[in-house]
Design an enzyme around this catalytic site. Sequence first.
Site, PDB file in Angstrom:
ATOM      1  N   ASP A  50       0.987  -1.282   0.240  1.00 21.95           N
ATOM      2  CA  ASP A  50       0.155  -0.130   0.035  1.00 21.95           C
ATOM      3  C   ASP A  50       0.880   1.089   0.066  1.00 21.95           C
ATOM      4  O   ASP A  50       1.554   1.380   0.932  1.00 21.95           O
ATOM      5  CB  ASP A  50      -0.912  -0.015   1.170  1.00 21.95           C
ATOM      6  CG  ASP A  50      -1.840   1.024   1.402  1.00 21.95           C
ATOM      7  OD1 ASP A  50      -2.817   1.099   0.766  1.00 21.95           O
ATOM      8  OD2 ASP A  50      -1.426   2.155   1.935  1.00 21.95           O
ATOM      9  N   TYR A  55       2.523   9.623   0.427  1.00 20.99           N
ATOM     10  CA  TYR A  55       3.507   9.188   1.187  1.00 20.99           C
ATOM     11  C   TYR A  55       5.164   9.328   0.725  1.00 20.99           C
ATOM     12  O   TYR A  55       6.037   9.189   1.487  1.00 20.99           O
ATOM     13  CB  TYR A  55       3.478   7.652   1.401  1.00 20.99           C
ATOM     14  CG  TYR A  55       2.014   7.401   1.859  1.00 20.99           C
ATOM     15  CD1 TYR A  55       1.156   8.220   2.450  1.00 20.99           C
ATOM     16  CD2 TYR A  55       1.666   5.766   1.635  1.00 20.99           C
ATOM     17  CE1 TYR A  55      -0.002   7.633   3.055  1.00 20.99           C
ATOM     18  CE2 TYR A  55       0.468   5.643   1.999  1.00 20.99           C
ATOM     19  CZ  TYR A  55      -0.532   6.199   2.919  1.00 20.99           C
ATOM     20  OH  TYR A  55      -1.605   5.981   3.267  1.00 20.99           O
ATOM     21  N   LYS A  85      -2.883   6.081  -4.187  1.00 23.02           N
ATOM     22  CA  LYS A  85      -4.086   6.872  -4.000  1.00 23.02           C
ATOM     23  C   LYS A  85      -3.876   8.267  -4.524  1.00 23.02           C
ATOM     24  O   LYS A  85      -2.810   8.757  -4.752  1.00 23.02           O
ATOM     25  CB  LYS A  85      -4.042   7.081  -2.334  1.00 23.02           C
ATOM     26  CG  LYS A  85      -4.243   5.806  -1.555  1.00 23.02           C
ATOM     27  CD  LYS A  85      -4.099   6.110   0.034  1.00 23.02           C
ATOM     28  CE  LYS A  85      -4.153   4.674   1.025  1.00 23.02           C
ATOM     29  NZ  LYS A  85      -2.467   4.152   0.581  1.00 23.02           N
ATOM     30  N   HIS A 118      -7.853   9.558  -1.909  1.00 21.40           N
ATOM     31  CA  HIS A 118      -6.939   9.555  -0.325  1.00 21.40           C
ATOM     32  C   HIS A 118      -7.778  10.136   0.848  1.00 21.40           C
ATOM     33  O   HIS A 118      -7.879   9.282   1.985  1.00 21.40           O
ATOM     34  CB  HIS A 118      -5.581  10.048  -0.448  1.00 21.40           C
ATOM     35  CG  HIS A 118      -4.887   9.723   0.428  1.00 21.40           C
ATOM     36  ND1 HIS A 118      -3.467   9.705   0.354  1.00 21.40           N
ATOM     37  CD2 HIS A 118      -4.789   9.290   1.714  1.00 21.40           C
ATOM     38  CE1 HIS A 118      -2.557   9.326   1.308  1.00 21.40           C
ATOM     39  NE2 HIS A 118      -3.692   8.891   2.149  1.00 21.40           N
TER      40      HIS A 118
END
Length: 316
Positions: A50, A55, A85, A118
């Site tokens: 994931d 990120y 996302k 997200h």
Amino acid sequence: MAKAPQVSLGACGLTMPVLGMGTSSYPPADAETAKLAIIEAIKAGYRHFDTAFAYGSEQPLGQAIVEALRLGLIKSRDDLFITSKLWSSYTDRDQVVPAIKMSLRNLQLDYLDMYLIHLPLKLSQEIRKTPVPKEILMPLDIKSVWEGMEECQRLGLTKAIGVSNFSPRMLEETLAIAEIPPAVNQVEMNPLWQQKKLREHCNAKGIHITAYSPLGANGTKWGDNRIVECDVLEDIAKARGKTTAQVSMRWVYEQGVSIVAKSFNKERMKQNLEIFDWSLTEEELERISQLPQRKGFLISSILGAHDFTLQLDDEI
């Protein structure tokens, strides 16, 4: 080598490993550290990863996949289930396809298995830190952004689409206009934030829940140690010869929910995969169901003190 069971995602026809490795870290790991941790996870048996544009882990994940193929740890990219996302700065209709293509370039992949919205909000500009300034927060135009998500799937850029941090009300708004319903809603969930209302709603609508922060995001700026130091979970763990983390994750799994757990520690990676060959007793489940609940931290850490009722009016 242990491997996680698979769960069927319903109408989209996909199966997904019920345990995934999360790649969001706080403070952020450097790219080489993240890459090496992901390779170790593949060696341990993880096949679901994931990530997200926000990120900063898409590139090291892509590099790790290339290296895993070179080393023969996996036979092909198809052996993996990759989720990324759409970040809130790219939620205009004409930005969604370019955003997923940017993520695919970062990952060095031709397609994703799952692409999620997200957050259920729009940001009018890029941000580098949280909480977000109130003046750049905007409601999400779910109709236009979901049209973009559906186009991503129709173009073959992702096999399935879903959402993250969506409340029941936001899910209803999405389902009302969707030609392709969301397959997944990824939300914060653990024994001290059990999301009962949301789970019931998603089960009724055929939307699978994936839980992040199953251990309460201990060590992050939005989490705490309330899971790892919970007396009830500790007592159960001692009686069963398990870790508190394993008891927490097993509880999540027994709710029919898949899990995204972040650990760059090889031993904890292994322990996370050892939750599938035992079960909690009815008495243990009842004790956990009675634990006091406290709303998760992620949304409040992003929004700060803003009264942004689009997110906070319902259980998420």
